[in-house]
Design a protein around this motif. Structure first.
Motif, mmCIF file in Angstrom:
data_model
loop_
_atom_site.group_PDB
_atom_site.id
_atom_site.type_symbol
_atom_site.label_atom_id
_atom_site.label_comp_id
_atom_site.label_asym_id
_atom_site.label_seq_id
_atom_site.Cartn_x
_atom_site.Cartn_y
_atom_site.Cartn_z
ATOM 1 N N ILE A 190 -2.879 -8.018 6.818
ATOM 2 C CA ILE A 190 -2.942 -6.744 6.105
ATOM 3 C C ILE A 190 -3.014 -5.634 7.145
ATOM 4 O O ILE A 190 -3.799 -5.706 8.102
ATOM 5 C CB ILE A 190 -4.157 -6.697 5.164
ATOM 6 N N MET A 191 -2.202 -4.611 6.962
ATOM 7 C CA MET A 191 -2.174 -3.515 7.920
ATOM 8 C C MET A 191 -3.341 -2.553 7.687
ATOM 9 O O MET A 191 -3.751 -2.318 6.543
ATOM 10 C CB MET A 191 -0.852 -2.747 7.803
ATOM 11 N N ARG A 192 -3.862 -2.018 8.771
ATOM 12 C CA ARG A 192 -4.871 -0.960 8.651
ATOM 13 C C ARG A 192 -4.249 0.236 7.945
ATOM 14 O O ARG A 192 -3.112 0.619 8.210
ATOM 15 C CB ARG A 192 -5.376 -0.534 10.027
ATOM 16 N N GLY A 193 -4.993 0.816 7.026
ATOM 17 C CA GLY A 193 -4.477 1.941 6.271
ATOM 18 C C GLY A 193 -3.577 1.548 5.121
ATOM 19 O O GLY A 193 -2.864 2.398 4.573
ATOM 20 N N ALA A 194 -3.593 0.258 4.747
ATOM 21 C CA ALA A 194 -2.757 -0.192 3.626
ATOM 22 C C ALA A 194 -3.033 0.635 2.380
ATOM 23 O O ALA A 194 -4.190 0.881 2.020
ATOM 24 C CB ALA A 194 -3.023 -1.671 3.348
ATOM 25 N N ARG A 195 -1.978 1.053 1.704
ATOM 26 C CA ARG A 195 -2.120 1.890 0.514
ATOM 27 C C ARG A 195 -2.526 1.087 -0.720
ATOM 28 O O ARG A 195 -3.028 1.640 -1.691
ATOM 29 C CB ARG A 195 -0.808 2.622 0.235
ATOM 30 N N HIS A 196 -2.292 -0.214 -0.689
ATOM 31 C CA HIS A 196 -2.574 -1.064 -1.853
ATOM 32 C C HIS A 196 -3.406 -2.259 -1.399
ATOM 33 O O HIS A 196 -2.951 -3.410 -1.435
ATOM 34 C CB HIS A 196 -1.264 -1.533 -2.495
ATOM 35 N N PRO A 197 -4.641 -2.020 -0.962
ATOM 36 C CA PRO A 197 -5.423 -3.105 -0.360
ATOM 37 C C PRO A 197 -5.732 -4.253 -1.317
ATOM 38 O O PRO A 197 -5.723 -5.421 -0.906
ATOM 39 C CB PRO A 197 -6.705 -2.407 0.107
ATOM 40 N N ALA A 198 -6.013 -3.966 -2.579
ATOM 41 C CA ALA A 198 -6.347 -5.043 -3.517
ATOM 42 C C ALA A 198 -5.146 -5.945 -3.755
ATOM 43 O O ALA A 198 -5.260 -7.183 -3.744
ATOM 44 C CB ALA A 198 -6.843 -4.449 -4.833
ATOM 45 N N ALA A 199 -3.965 -5.342 -3.979
ATOM 46 C CA ALA A 199 -2.750 -6.131 -4.163
ATOM 47 C C ALA A 199 -2.399 -6.886 -2.887
ATOM 48 O O ALA A 199 -1.942 -8.037 -2.936
ATOM 49 C CB ALA A 199 -1.599 -5.234 -4.583
ATOM 50 N N ALA A 200 -2.621 -6.250 -1.729
ATOM 51 C CA ALA A 200 -2.342 -6.908 -0.455
ATOM 52 C C ALA A 200 -3.208 -8.158 -0.296
ATOM 53 O O ALA A 200 -2.724 -9.213 0.147
ATOM 54 C CB ALA A 200 -2.589 -5.932 0.695
ATOM 55 N N GLN A 201 -4.470 -8.058 -0.647
ATOM 56 C CA GLN A 201 -5.358 -9.221 -0.535
ATOM 57 C C GLN A 201 -4.907 -10.349 -1.452
ATOM 58 O O GLN A 201 -4.937 -11.528 -1.069
ATOM 59 C CB GLN A 201 -6.789 -8.801 -0.850
ATOM 60 N N ARG A 202 -4.464 -10.019 -2.654
ATOM 61 C CA ARG A 202 -4.007 -11.056 -3.571
ATOM 62 C C ARG A 202 -2.754 -11.752 -3.033
ATOM 63 O O ARG A 202 -2.611 -12.974 -3.153
ATOM 64 C CB ARG A 202 -3.738 -10.463 -4.949
#
Length: 346
Positions: A266-278
């Motif tokens: 996951i990139m720092r500053g991700a705009r969609h962190p919850a979706a990225a984690q899933r």
């Protein structure tokens, strides 16, 4: 205002609008998780489609080109920094991801996928994880030569105009060279490469081209990855493979194979962190690894699962790669090797 000048202004406005749509539409702050992906699109799309089917979450993907994998996306992410649109980076190797981590561009996430993996295949703070590996192989056209270690090493010791390798600045060939650099040192690897060039070694744009040349019989032998071999085999080409070993190039390097995992971060500053984690959890799950193992790519799971669930070819690859872990000095070797390749080779 003249008609011609008005037309020029209109053209500029149209082109500017199209560019804005491309540039900012891709970065739009909607619900889609944005992925930069160096893995082959036709394999990755199987995984993204299943992820979307299960979660309802949309995925937008920017793929790398065959010729510059995976260096192109690594360099793009490095230049974009934390301001870029990317939420998740799915790399088709490990070393470029480690370089982004060194630059402080990856976010820590210790989810269930990270927890599932053995410690050798995950960054200890959760900034990246490895999964679904390929084996570096020697692909042989069986109408041209035997698929044996002895025959391959005899061919590599002679004239090489019918032997192909992808350009070593990119993709898994860079990992192959970096591993040799870590084990042998830069001097012996550089000497081997320049000598091989002098003997006619064919450097081409990517493993896909190596596969095509060997499958067609234009080349007898090529350095490539197991997924490219299976693509040729499934297409009916007269090919066989054996694992590439460091000793194929220099006996002093030993007989280790080269296992090349995918990695995800996951990139720092991700705009969609919850979706990225899933998405990361899905890629690192048993189901995610099984999708890639059962796909035409036949990739090797790195996390625990029942071997009976795997296709026979993947079980064989998994056995061949058993016990291999990357040398600890590999990230440093990659940086040194890449500097040499950029400086000394066109």
């Amino acid at each position: 205002m003249s008609t011609s000048f008005a037309r020029i202004l209109l053209l500029i406005a149209v082109v500017g609008g199209l560019w804005a749509t491309y540039r900012f539409g891709f970065q739009a702050d909607d619900d889609a998780v944005v992925v930069y992906c160096a893995h082959d699109a036709h394999f990755a799309e199987l995984v993204f489609s299943e992820f979307t089917r299960r979660t309802g979450l949309a995925v937008r993907v920017r793929y790398d080109s065959e010729a510059t994998k995976s260096l192109g996306l690594v360099e793009r992410l490095g230049s974009e920094g934390e301001d870029g649109p990317c939420d998740v980076f799915w790399n088709n190797d490990q070393l470029g991801t480690i370089e982004l981590d060194r630059r402080g561009l990856l976010a820590a996430y210790q989810g269930p996928g990270w927890q599932r993996l053995p410690s050798a295949w995950r960054q200890e703070d959760g900034r990246w994880s490895a999964f679904a590996a390929r084996l570096r192989v020697m692909m042989v056209n069986t109408t041209r030569m035997p698929a044996t270690t002895a025959a391959i090493r005899a061919r590599l010791a002679g004239e090489l105009s019918r032997v192909a390798i992808a350009k070593p600045r990119f993709g898994t060939t860079l990992t192959h060279y970096s591993t040799l650099w870590a084990v042998l040192g830069g001097g012996p690897l550089s000497a081997w490469h320049h000598d091989s060039r002098a003997r006619g070694l064919r450097e081409v744009d990517g493993n896909g081209m190596v596969k095509t040349l060997v499958a067609a019989g234009t080349c007898d032998l090529g350095f490539t990855d197991s997924d490219d071999f299976f693509a040729a085999l499934d297409a009916g080409a007269p090919v066989a493979m054996i694992p590439a070993r460091l000793g194929d190039i220099a006996a002093a390097a030993g007989e280790d194979v080269i296992l090349i995992p995918n990695t995800v971060a996951i990139m720092r500053g991700a705009r969609h962190p919850a979706a990225a984690q899933r998405l990361v959890d899905f890629l690192l799950s048993e189901d995610g690894e099984l999708l890639l193992a059962r796909s035409p790519a036949r990739q090797i799971p790195l996390g625990p699962l029942d071997a009976a669930l795997l296709p026979p070819e993947v079980r064989a690859l998994r056995a061949a790669a058993s016990g291999w872990t990357p040398p600890p000095e590999l990230p440093v070797a990659r940086a040194q090797c890449l500097q040499w390749l950029k400086r000394d080779l066109p």
